[in-house]
Design an enzyme around this catalytic site. Sequence first.
Site, PDB file in Angstrom:
ATOM      1  N   ASP A 176     -24.070 -11.303  17.981  1.00 22.27           N
ATOM      2  CA  ASP A 176     -23.820 -12.652  18.514  1.00 22.27           C
ATOM      3  C   ASP A 176     -22.667 -13.348  17.787  1.00 22.27           C
ATOM      4  O   ASP A 176     -22.445 -13.104  16.598  1.00 22.27           O
ATOM      5  CB  ASP A 176     -25.108 -13.474  18.361  1.00 22.27           C
ATOM      6  CG  ASP A 176     -25.061 -14.754  19.179  1.00 22.27           C
ATOM      7  OD1 ASP A 176     -24.216 -14.858  20.085  1.00 22.27           O
ATOM      8  OD2 ASP A 176     -25.884 -15.636  18.911  1.00 22.27           O
ATOM      9  N   ASN A 188     -26.895 -12.039  30.778  1.00 19.32           N
ATOM     10  CA  ASN A 188     -25.439 -12.152  30.586  1.00 19.32           C
ATOM     11  C   ASN A 188     -24.634 -12.104  31.894  1.00 19.32           C
ATOM     12  O   ASN A 188     -23.458 -12.447  31.917  1.00 19.32           O
ATOM     13  CB  ASN A 188     -24.914 -11.079  29.620  1.00 19.32           C
ATOM     14  CG  ASN A 188     -25.266 -11.353  28.177  1.00 19.32           C
ATOM     15  OD1 ASN A 188     -25.442 -10.427  27.387  1.00 19.32           O
ATOM     16  ND2 ASN A 188     -25.394 -12.617  27.808  1.00 19.32           N
TER      17      ASN A 188
HETATM   18  C1  FPP Z   1     -22.819 -12.302  22.247  1.00 20.84           C
HETATM   19  O1  FPP Z   1     -21.838 -13.180  21.737  1.00 20.84           O
HETATM   20  C2  FPP Z   1     -22.205 -11.038  22.627  1.00 20.84           C
HETATM   21  C3  FPP Z   1     -22.255 -10.469  23.871  1.00 20.84           C
HETATM   22  C4  FPP Z   1     -22.976 -11.084  24.990  1.00 20.84           C
HETATM   23  C5  FPP Z   1     -21.557  -9.206  24.163  1.00 20.84           C
HETATM   24  C6  FPP Z   1     -21.536  -8.188  23.058  1.00 20.84           C
HETATM   25  C7  FPP Z   1     -20.585  -7.116  23.420  1.00 20.84           C
HETATM   26  C8  FPP Z   1     -19.753  -6.496  22.562  1.00 20.84           C
HETATM   27  C9  FPP Z   1     -19.772  -6.712  21.101  1.00 20.84           C
HETATM   28  C10 FPP Z   1     -18.776  -5.493  23.061  1.00 20.84           C
HETATM   29  C11 FPP Z   1     -19.517  -4.292  23.578  1.00 20.84           C
HETATM   30  C12 FPP Z   1     -18.795  -3.068  23.358  1.00 20.84           C
HETATM   31  C13 FPP Z   1     -19.121  -2.143  22.448  1.00 20.84           C
HETATM   32  C14 FPP Z   1     -18.261  -0.963  22.355  1.00 20.84           C
HETATM   33  C15 FPP Z   1     -20.269  -2.248  21.517  1.00 20.84           C
HETATM   34  P1  FPP Z   1     -21.499 -14.513  22.532  1.00 20.84           P
HETATM   35  O2  FPP Z   1     -20.439 -14.211  23.526  1.00 20.84           O
HETATM   36  O3  FPP Z   1     -22.760 -15.071  23.118  1.00 20.84           O
HETATM   37  O4  FPP Z   1     -20.954 -15.442  21.405  1.00 20.84           O
HETATM   38  P2  FPP Z   1     -21.093 -17.028  21.329  1.00 20.84           P
HETATM   39  O5  FPP Z   1     -22.554 -17.321  21.171  1.00 20.84           O
HETATM   40  O6  FPP Z   1     -20.296 -17.371  20.122  1.00 20.84           O
HETATM   41  O7  FPP Z   1     -20.506 -17.581  22.602  1.00 20.84           O
END
Ligand code: FPP
Length: 245
Positions: free
Chosen positions: A25, A73
Amino acid sequence: MGLFQRKVQQEQEFPPLRHIAIIMDGNGRWAKKRGLPRTAGHAAGAESFRRIANYCRTLGVRYLTVYAFSTENWKRSQEEVGGIMTLLRKYLEEALRDMEKNKVHFCFFGDLSRLSPDLQELCRDAESRSRDYEVQVNFCLNYGGRDEIVRAARLFAQEVAEGKRQPEELDEAIFSQYLYSADIPDPELIIRPSGEERISNFLLWQSAYSEYVFMDVLWPDFGPKDLDEAIAQFHRRNRRFGGAK
Ligand code: FPP
């Protein structure tokens, strides 16, 4: 201290954890702080994942489970969803190319049927071509803990309807076999970086006795030192599994 020295030091004190799970996250906030689009945050998050997966392997952790995309998501913009899918596609293509070098078994928890057909095929290929390797990475993709439990209940009910199972047979061990995580141990440690302190529908069944460590670092900034810190916190906890001590 270098990675190898750290590994040696940790091994002298405690055996490696078997299973670590991570809610990756904070990518969006990481990007926002830099005036970058959210997809740049996810790209940095994918790099962070590579680093941590390698480090877990150095530490001797056998199973690593990461929350890459939840059933919720899909509510994000098409651009952001597409960006995450592109990163996964790129990662899996690379993983397929480097399969013999990396020796990692890739597994996928979640309902993949909603992913694009080419990504579904990449997942299937990566899974089947890597199944003999011991170290296992589980990607939670279109995954939700409640969804996983409902799906398991449905599969069991279906087998009862077909006469293959009796309702009285059902116990925790049998139910576990209908989950995506059948046959792998529950995570001892679940880490959520980014300062949020929620479970967000992650591994609801499997986390019954997991230790949670919440950390105030955004996922793209999360490095081996942060993992060391989470493991150190884990070892300071007194795990009783409902018993007294
Ligand atoms: C949450 O952070 C993250 C996600 C919903 C996506 C996670 C995906 C990746 C790390 C890339 C996937 C690819 C690989 C190769 C593992 P957020 O977007 O909710 O962050 P925020 O809370 O700061 O908005």
